[in-house]
Scaffold this active site. Structure first.
Site, PDB file in Angstrom:
ATOM      1  N   SER A 110       0.833  -1.200   0.000  1.00 61.15           N
ATOM      2  CA  SER A 110       0.000   0.000   0.000  1.00 61.15           C
ATOM      3  C   SER A 110       0.868   1.251   0.000  1.00 61.15           C
ATOM      4  O   SER A 110       1.768   1.376   0.832  1.00 61.15           O
ATOM      5  CB  SER A 110      -0.913  -0.023   1.228  1.00 61.15           C
ATOM      6  OG  SER A 110      -1.672   1.139   1.237  1.00 61.15           O
ATOM      7  N   GLY A 111       0.601   2.149  -0.933  1.00 62.21           N
ATOM      8  CA  GLY A 111       1.357   3.392  -1.008  1.00 62.21           C
ATOM      9  C   GLY A 111       2.569   3.278  -1.900  1.00 62.21           C
ATOM     10  O   GLY A 111       3.320   4.242  -2.051  1.00 62.21           O
ATOM     11  N   THR A 115      -1.654   2.473  -8.038  1.00 63.74           N
ATOM     12  CA  THR A 115      -2.755   3.174  -8.697  1.00 63.74           C
ATOM     13  C   THR A 115      -2.201   4.272  -9.607  1.00 63.74           C
ATOM     14  O   THR A 115      -2.666   4.438 -10.743  1.00 63.74           O
ATOM     15  CB  THR A 115      -3.708   3.757  -7.647  1.00 63.74           C
ATOM     16  OG1 THR A 115      -4.104   2.693  -6.790  1.00 63.74           O
ATOM     17  CG2 THR A 115      -4.924   4.379  -8.272  1.00 63.74           C
ATOM     18  N   ASN A 160      -1.261   5.440   3.169  1.00 66.56           N
ATOM     19  CA  ASN A 160      -1.463   6.111   1.875  1.00 66.56           C
ATOM     20  C   ASN A 160      -2.689   7.011   1.999  1.00 66.56           C
ATOM     21  O   ASN A 160      -3.746   6.563   2.442  1.00 66.56           O
ATOM     22  CB  ASN A 160      -1.676   5.024   0.802  1.00 66.56           C
ATOM     23  CG  ASN A 160      -1.847   5.617  -0.589  1.00 66.56           C
ATOM     24  OD1 ASN A 160      -1.823   6.838  -0.747  1.00 66.56           O
ATOM     25  ND2 ASN A 160      -1.988   4.748  -1.564  1.00 66.56           N
ATOM     26  N   SER A 163      -5.518   5.570  -0.511  1.00 65.79           N
ATOM     27  CA  SER A 163      -5.328   4.133  -0.617  1.00 65.79           C
ATOM     28  C   SER A 163      -6.549   3.461  -1.252  1.00 65.79           C
ATOM     29  O   SER A 163      -7.686   3.717  -0.863  1.00 65.79           O
ATOM     30  CB  SER A 163      -5.095   3.571   0.790  1.00 65.79           C
ATOM     31  OG  SER A 163      -4.863   2.192   0.693  1.00 65.79           O
ATOM     32  N   SER A 164      -6.267   2.608  -2.226  1.00 66.11           N
ATOM     33  CA  SER A 164      -7.385   1.891  -2.871  1.00 66.11           C
ATOM     34  C   SER A 164      -7.843   0.819  -1.895  1.00 66.11           C
ATOM     35  O   SER A 164      -7.054  -0.024  -1.488  1.00 66.11           O
ATOM     36  CB  SER A 164      -6.918   1.225  -4.155  1.00 66.11           C
ATOM     37  OG  SER A 164      -6.128   2.105  -4.898  1.00 66.11           O
ATOM     38  N   GLY A 390      -1.591  -4.261  -2.314  1.00 64.12           N
ATOM     39  CA  GLY A 390      -0.331  -4.972  -2.093  1.00 64.12           C
ATOM     40  C   GLY A 390      -0.363  -5.726  -0.770  1.00 64.12           C
ATOM     41  O   GLY A 390      -1.342  -5.661  -0.008  1.00 64.12           O
ATOM     42  N   GLU A 392      -0.112  -6.719   2.855  1.00 59.91           N
ATOM     43  CA  GLU A 392      -0.320  -5.869   4.035  1.00 59.91           C
ATOM     44  C   GLU A 392       0.095  -6.608   5.287  1.00 59.91           C
ATOM     45  O   GLU A 392      -0.389  -7.714   5.561  1.00 59.91           O
ATOM     46  CB  GLU A 392      -1.788  -5.458   4.143  1.00 59.91           C
ATOM     47  CG  GLU A 392      -2.089  -4.201   3.375  1.00 59.91           C
ATOM     48  CD  GLU A 392      -3.486  -3.631   3.634  1.00 59.91           C
ATOM     49  OE1 GLU A 392      -3.774  -2.576   3.082  1.00 59.91           O
ATOM     50  OE2 GLU A 392      -4.263  -4.255   4.385  1.00 59.91           O
TER      51      GLU A 392
HETATM   52  N1  LIG Z   1       5.040   8.172 -10.049  1.00 62.90           N
HETATM   53  C1  LIG Z   1       4.728   8.927  -9.007  1.00 62.90           C
HETATM   54  N2  LIG Z   1       5.098  10.206  -8.968  1.00 62.90           N
HETATM   55  C2  LIG Z   1       4.751  10.993  -7.947  1.00 62.90           C
HETATM   56  N3  LIG Z   1       4.068  10.574  -6.872  1.00 62.90           N
HETATM   57  C3  LIG Z   1       3.676   9.301  -6.817  1.00 62.90           C
HETATM   58  C4  LIG Z   1       3.964   8.413  -7.908  1.00 62.90           C
HETATM   59  N4  LIG Z   1       3.433   7.208  -7.596  1.00 62.90           N
HETATM   60  C5  LIG Z   1       2.842   7.350  -6.370  1.00 62.90           C
HETATM   61  N5  LIG Z   1       2.975   8.600  -5.922  1.00 62.90           N
HETATM   62  C6  LIG Z   1       2.472   9.133  -4.663  1.00 62.90           C
HETATM   63  O1  LIG Z   1       2.223   8.050  -3.800  1.00 62.90           O
HETATM   64  C7  LIG Z   1       0.894   8.032  -3.368  1.00 62.90           C
HETATM   65  C8  LIG Z   1       0.365   6.639  -3.237  1.00 62.90           C
HETATM   66  O2  LIG Z   1       0.320   6.047  -4.481  1.00 62.90           O
HETATM   67  P1  LIG Z   1      -0.836   5.054  -4.901  1.00 62.90           P
HETATM   68  O3  LIG Z   1      -2.085   5.533  -4.420  1.00 62.90           O
HETATM   69  O4  LIG Z   1      -0.641   4.777  -6.314  1.00 62.90           O
HETATM   70  O5  LIG Z   1      -0.450   3.818  -4.048  1.00 62.90           O
HETATM   71  P2  LIG Z   1      -1.025   2.364  -4.153  1.00 62.90           P
HETATM   72  O6  LIG Z   1       0.096   1.465  -4.413  1.00 62.90           O
HETATM   73  O7  LIG Z   1      -2.127   2.353  -5.083  1.00 62.90           O
HETATM   74  O8  LIG Z   1      -1.541   2.136  -2.687  1.00 62.90           O
HETATM   75  P3  LIG Z   1      -2.777   1.315  -2.204  1.00 62.90           P
HETATM   76  O9  LIG Z   1      -2.448  -0.103  -2.275  1.00 62.90           O
HETATM   77  O10 LIG Z   1      -2.999   1.794  -0.869  1.00 62.90           O
HETATM   78  O11 LIG Z   1      -3.871   1.697  -3.106  1.00 62.90           O
HETATM   79  C9  LIG Z   1       0.161   8.798  -4.405  1.00 62.90           C
HETATM   80  O12 LIG Z   1      -0.929   9.419  -3.802  1.00 62.90           O
HETATM   81  C10 LIG Z   1       1.171   9.842  -4.848  1.00 62.90           C
HETATM   82  O13 LIG Z   1       1.195  10.940  -3.975  1.00 62.90           O
HETATM   83 MG   LIG Z   2      -4.090   2.170  -4.980  1.00 57.59          MG
END
Ligand SMILES: Nc1ncnc2c1ncn2[C@@H]1O[C@H](COP(=O)(O)OP(=O)(O)OP(=O)(O)O)[C@@H](O)[C@H]1O
Ligand SMILES: [Mg+2]
Length: 1138
Positions: A110-111, A115, A160, A163-164, A390, A392
């Site tokens: 997560s994070g 996404t 996050n 977070s999704s 991811g 956890e």
């Molecule tokens: N390529 C990137 N460039 C800039 N910031 C990023 C990038 N990827 C992720 N982030 C930052 O990290 C944060 C978390 O990313 P994201 O929501 O994609 O995580 P995730 O893997 O989907 O987490 P979860 O499993 O909780 O959904 C985003 O809100 C953004 O601020």
């Molecule tokens: Mg996500």
């Protein structure tokens, strides 16, 4: 790197190594060092062969601009520095050009940026694929589905901010050209427990906060909400706002996105109503009520909230209230209702809220799918993007059922990764007979089996426990696990039969631990049974089904009493297992591509690279193993056929066609290119290239050769084109020349022909003229001869004529003389014959006389001397007699006016006939007169008199002939109206009539009764009958009138008489002729003097001393016979007569 510099290879200006395969020496430390080095230089992407490792930079980097998109577009995967765009481009081109369905698996905790990565992939694909109004709309809808799903499915967590809280797999569908057609989204297990409770420092789903912050007052009122987060029990207060997140603005974005995706207004409204209902459900509170039959009862504290919910959803309040207080269990067609205590009521409330929200979420996904689904049935190419939670691991045994499920899913993904990359690769080498040293890798099938095995897997145990009759608790479930799984090497529990954990204090009694491929995770067993059951009391689903809101109704189909299903719904665990299995099946049909997301620190902060955290992730993601496999193996492989086809232009032997088997072709090709033999191996059906650089070299050579080939093709084409053009021109030139020559010859011929014609005509003309001259001469000669001959013949003919005339004259003279002679002879003969006839007649007469004389002398003695006279008289008598008899029959009528009279028969009777006519007429007149009475006689006398006086003198006369003279028209004696007048008159009244007396001064007329007696003429007033004037007849000297057809007359009076003091009288009457006649006759009989009657169109009258001329002029016909009098001046009075 300077901005303008264009990279041509992955190896240019490398920071660390861009591809971990090139790392020397390879171990965990160098691996992490390389990642850190690159991370520090803003290089967040690194390859492991074709796998992309992405480290979350936690800040925006300038590497996602449209220019970057262009830079990576259509470039070789290894050509530029690693980038998510390079992977996206590779995937898209493989899909488009090689017709292979693709999937991109994005994993990480997560994070880690999963996404974000999925959004970057989608935006890149959207930027490079086809364009056009329709395509753009599809793209826009696909992209805009993200904000909607994120609002409802994402939440702030400690890890996050966005977070999704659900897993998402999206299939994007393309046509053969690579234009997007639509998509299908699948969602996995929404973390619905978040709806009713959030861990410390976390928030509920974004949409609740967005609604309260962004909705207009009007909308809030409609939804019966207040703009105050603290009012709602389901919303945590400690992190109601998230740094850098504008909930109000996001609300507008979401509504806009819904509109673009295709939500109708009423649908969007219904969705918000459900959200509001969920919020308000949290505010329903219960308090204990009386105990009945030893059972606790609960009661809703404040019914206002319930009322508002019912108003919002259109559910009957009593129905919902009852559903919160009772629970009905149906078993074998028996219904048993039990009351709910306070805790159960709260449980029911939360279950309803969770179910309502999670079902709404599934509905949203379906609704979006409906909008974005491809509108065509043609075969589609599919690109799947999987963004799933991811791994956890919470500390302090906070991991619950959800983490268990999530980690199971990741375990499965790892399995598929292993299967597809490591295992398959190794297997392929063996299959292709390539020399290969086996690499040990951890195969997690055993862990998957621990969880999902149908007979003794944890999920199966949980289901078994949930369905088991009797008392079921989380503890009994753990006991069961302890029994069944104790021996499993990845399962750890304090209470298991396996004694190795008996003294493990890190393992609490109420927990079990699983050794996942990514590490050990301690699961708290509390809540497992409940969450797996996911129970919603039937009373509540039935209550919800009774709503008037169609959306809510559709969310609770099991509430329909007509469709009661006593079978338990599938448990959450088994549902998830099934959907994961479907997903895996789906992924296996596609070409996999990996993005491994790594989270650099726990603080969500930029520039911080936490080595321990990264090391942990590198480990459990098996990245090092991944590199090893890549390094031990070959970077590139391809079947001989396609390989030869691709590179055949690099070798003279293979270009353009290789006749032998493909493998020997590839061999020849590589030999000619002098590629070192250690760089490649020949498999059974494929060539394996060890190093990516070798491949790049081949690609570069190919590209160069292609350019040469293009030039060659161009050259040949141009030559062909010029030649064809030349040939065409030559052909055209010949045609044109031929046509021109033909034309020139035609012209020359026509000119020559016309010249010949001219000469010919001149010669012919000359010849003709010559001939004409000759002919004329000949003709003249002939004419001369003819003339001479004619003269000669004429002379001859005249001579002959003269002779013939002389002869004829002579003959005529003879004939005339003869005729005279004959005439003379004839006349002499005629005279002789006449003389002879006369003599004969005379002889006959004399003979007759002689005979008569002889007869008379003979018969004289027999006749009397007067017999002749007698015969004559007798004859005459007979004639007269017949005449009269005849007349008797022909007598005309007795009417005196009958003019008929028969014609006379003999002239000698003429005078007799006329006399007879006269006598007859007198006789019939007498006869006619004899019929008259004395009265009639008198009238006729008067009429006769009138005739004598006026006939042919006055035009009025003829119209009076037919009128009988009545005299006294007014019955003076009989009419009582005139009694006074009658008494004043003693004499006999001859005329009593109304006349118009004309005023002498102005010619106007007034009605007067005109009375004529034996001696007097009287004028009386018509109305009163009073006598106005009285004139003795002796004083009347003259009566004057016009010759015209009018009734105007003047009575002249003797000058000096008493009656004449005012002057002569002027009258007009309809019975002028009768009045004048009677006046004349009376005057004559009384005075023995004839009254003078003057008929003239201009006469004088005496008015007192003046003599006034009365002149008749022609007037209009309008007034009938009544004359119009006008006094013109002293001397003139004009009478207009019709
Ligand atoms: N390529 C990137 N460039 C800039 N910031 C990023 C990038 N990827 C992720 N982030 C930052 O990290 C944060 C978390 O990313 P994201 O929501 O994609 O995580 P995730 O893997 O989907 O987490 P979860 O499993 O909780 O959904 C985003 O809100 C953004 O601020
Ligand atoms: Mg996500």
């Amino acid at each position: 790197m300077a901005k303008t510099e264009v990279k041509t290879s992955l190896l240019d200006n490398m920071i660390g190594v861009g591809d971990m395969v090139l790392l020397e020496p390879l171990n965990e430390d160098t691996f992490i060092d390389n990642l850190r080095k690159r991370f520090d230089h803003n290089e967040v992407y690194t390859y492991i062969g074709s796998v992309l490792v992405s480290v979350n930079p936690y800040r925006s980097l300038p590497i996602y601009s449209p220019e970057k998109v262009e830079e990576y577009r259509n470039r070789n995967f290894y050509e530029l520095s690693p980038h998510i765009y390079a992977l996206s481009d590779e995937v898209y081109r493989s899909l488009r050009d090689q017709d292979k369905d693709q999937c991109i698996l994005i994993t990480g905790e997560s994070g880690a940026g999963k996404t974000e990565a999925s959004k970057l992939v989608m935006s890149y694909i959207a930027a490079v694929c086809g364009k056009g109004a329709e395509v753009n709309q599809v793209k826009e809808q696909l992209l805009q589905s993200n904000p909607v799903l994120e609002a409802f499915g994402n939440a702030k967590t400690v890890r996050n901010d966005n977070s999704s809280r659900f897993g998402k797999y999206m299939d994007i569908e393309f046509n053969f050209k690579g234009d997007p057609l639509g998509g299908v989204i699948s969602n996995y297990l929404l973390e619905k427990s978040r709806v009713v409770k959030q861990p410390r420092g976390e928030r509920n789903f974004h949409v609740f906060y967005q609604l309260l912050a962004g909705a207009s007052e009007e909308l809030l009122n409609k939804l019966k909400l207040k703009r105050d987060v603290s009012r709602y029990n389901y919303l945590s207060l400690d992190s109601a706002t998230v740094n850098g997140m504008d909930d109000a603005a996001n609300f507008r974005t979401v509504r806009n996105a819904m509109q673009i995706v295709g939500f109708l207004d009423h649908e969007a409204q219904s969705v918000l109503e459900v959200v509001a209902t969920v919020l308000k459900l949290g505010n329903i509170e219960f308090k204990p009520d009386s105990r009945v039959n030893g059972l606790d009862e609960s009661k809703i504290k404040d019914k206002n909230e319930l009322k508002e919910i019912c108003e919002l959803t259109g559910i009957d309040q009593s129905v919902l209230e009852r559903a919160f207080s009772f629970r009905t269990v149906e078993a074998k067609q028996e219904k048993v209702s039990t009351t709910l205590n306070v805790a159960q009521a709260y449980y029911a409330r939360d279950a309803l809220a969770k179910n309502l929200y999670s079902r709404l979420f599934s509905w949203l996904v379906n609704r979006i799918n409906e909008s974005i689904k491809a509108q065509t049935k043609v075969r589609k190419k599919v690109m799947g993007v999987l963004d799933i939670y991811g791994f956890e691991i919470f500390e302090n045994a906070d991991n619950s059922f959800e983490q268990f499920i999530i980690n199971y899913c990741n375990e499965k993904l790892q399995q598929i990764f292993i299967e597809l990359t490591l295992k398959e690769e190794q297997e392929e080498y063996i299959q292709e007979d390539i020399e290969w040293t086996h690499i040990n890798y951890f195969n997690n099938t055993i862990i998957c089996d621990l969880i999902e095995n149908n007979t003794n897997g944890i999920l199966a145990m949980l289901d078994e426990e949930c369905l088991r009759p009797g008392i079921v608790t989380d503890e009994t479930f753990l006991e069961k696990l302890n029994q069944v799984c104790a021996t499993h090497q990845h399962f750890e529990s304090r209470m298991s039969k396996c004694s190795r954990f008996l003294n493990d204090t890190s393992l609490p009694h109420s927990c079990f631990r699983i050794q996942h491929y990514a590490g050990k995770v301690l699961y708290q067993v509390e809540g497992f049974v409940d969450k797996n059951n996911d129970l919603l009391y039937r009373d509540l689903s039935q209550a919800m089904w009774k709503t008037s809101q169609p959306l809510i109704k559709s969310l609770f189909p099991e509430g329909n009493p007509a469709k009661i299903n006593l079978k338990r719904p599938p448990t959450a665990g088994s549902q998830f297992k099934a959907s994961v299995a479907t997903l895996m099946k789906n992924l296996q049909t596609k070409n996999p591509n990996y993005i491994r997301c790594i989270k650099p620190n726990d603080k969500k902060a930029a520039y911080i690279f936490s080595e321990t955290l990264v090391r942990h992730q590198v480990r459990y993601l098996g990245l090092l193993e991944n590199v090893r496999v890549r390094r031990a193996g070959y970077a590139f492989r391809q079947a001989y056929g396609p390989c030869l086809e691709r590179y055949k232009m690099l070798c003279k032997q293979t270009w353009p066609h290789w006749k032998g088997p493909a493998r020997s072709g590839v061999e020849a090709l590589l030999n000619e290119l002098e590629i070192p033999v250690e760089e490649y191996s020949f498999g059974k059906s494929k060539i394996f290239i060890r190093n990516p650089r070798t491949l790049f070299k081949l690609e570069d050579l190919r590209k160069q050769r292609l350019e040469d080939l293009a030039t060659l093709i161009q050259k040949i084409y141009r030559g062909w084109k010029c030649r064809t053009h030349f040939l065409l021109m030559r052909k055209s030139q010949i045609v044109i020349a031929a046509w021109y020559r033909r034309y020139a010859q035609q012209k020359w011929y026509q000119k020559t022909k016309s010249s010949a014609l001219v000469i010919q005509s001149y010669i012919r003309g000359w010849k003709a003229r010559k001939l004409l001259r000759e002919l004329k001469h000949q003709k003249r000669c002939e004419e001369a001869v003819t003339t001479i001959a004619a003269y000669w013949h004429g002379t001859q003919a005249r001579r002959e004529l003269r002779r013939l005339k002389e002869e004829a004259r002579r003959k005529h003279a003879v004939a005339v003389i003869w005729a005279y002679w004959l005439g003379l002879k004839a006349r002499r003969e005629l005279r002789r014959l006449k003389e002879e006839a006369r003599r004969k007649h005379a002889v006959a007469v004399i003979w007759a006389y002689w005979l008569g004389l002889k007869v008379r002398r003979e018969y004289r003695k027999f006749f009397r001397a007067y017999a002749g006279k007698k015969i004559y008289e007798f004859t005459l008598q007979r004639i007269v007699q017949n005449y009269f008899l005849d007349m008797k029959n022909k007598m005309p009528s007795l009417s005196p006016i009958d003019k008929n009279w028969p014609s006379r028969p003999y002239l000698f009777l003429d005078s007799t006939h006329k006399e007879l006519k006269r006598i007859f007429h007198l006789w019939r007149c007498k006869k006619y007169r004899d019929q008259f009475t004395d009265q009639q006689k008198l009238i006729y006398e008067e009429k006769l008199e009138a005739s004598e006086l006026f006939k042919d003198k006055k035009a009025l006369y003829p119209s009076s002939v037919g009128q009988p003279f009545q005299g006294p028209y007014l019955a003076i004696n009989e009419n009582p109206k005139y009694k006074k007048l009658k008494d004043a008159i003693e004499e006999k009244i001859i005329i009593a009539e109304i006349v118009n007396k004309i005023n002498r001064a102005n010619g106007k007329s007034t009605s007067r009764i005109f009375l004529l007696t034996n001696n007097n003429l009287l004028l009386a007033d018509q109305k009163s009958g009073q006598i106005k004037s009285e004139v003795p007849l002796v004083d009347v000297t003259k009566v004057s009138m016009s010759s015209q057809n009018d009734g105007f007359f003047a009575i002249h009076l003797k000058e000096g008489s008493e009656a004449a003091s005012k002057g002569d009288f002027l009258f007009s009457s309809d019975h002028l002729i009768e009045m004048a006649t009677k006046l004349y006759r009376t005057t004559l009989s009384q005075t023995k003097q004839k009254l003078n009657i003057e008929i003239s169109d201009e006469f004088l009258v005496q008015f007192r001393k003046d003599k006034v001329c009365v002149k008749f002029i022609q007037g209009s016909q309008n007034n009938g016979s009544v004359p119009m009098c006008k006094r013109k001046n002293n001397r003139l009075l004009e009478v207009a007569v019709p």
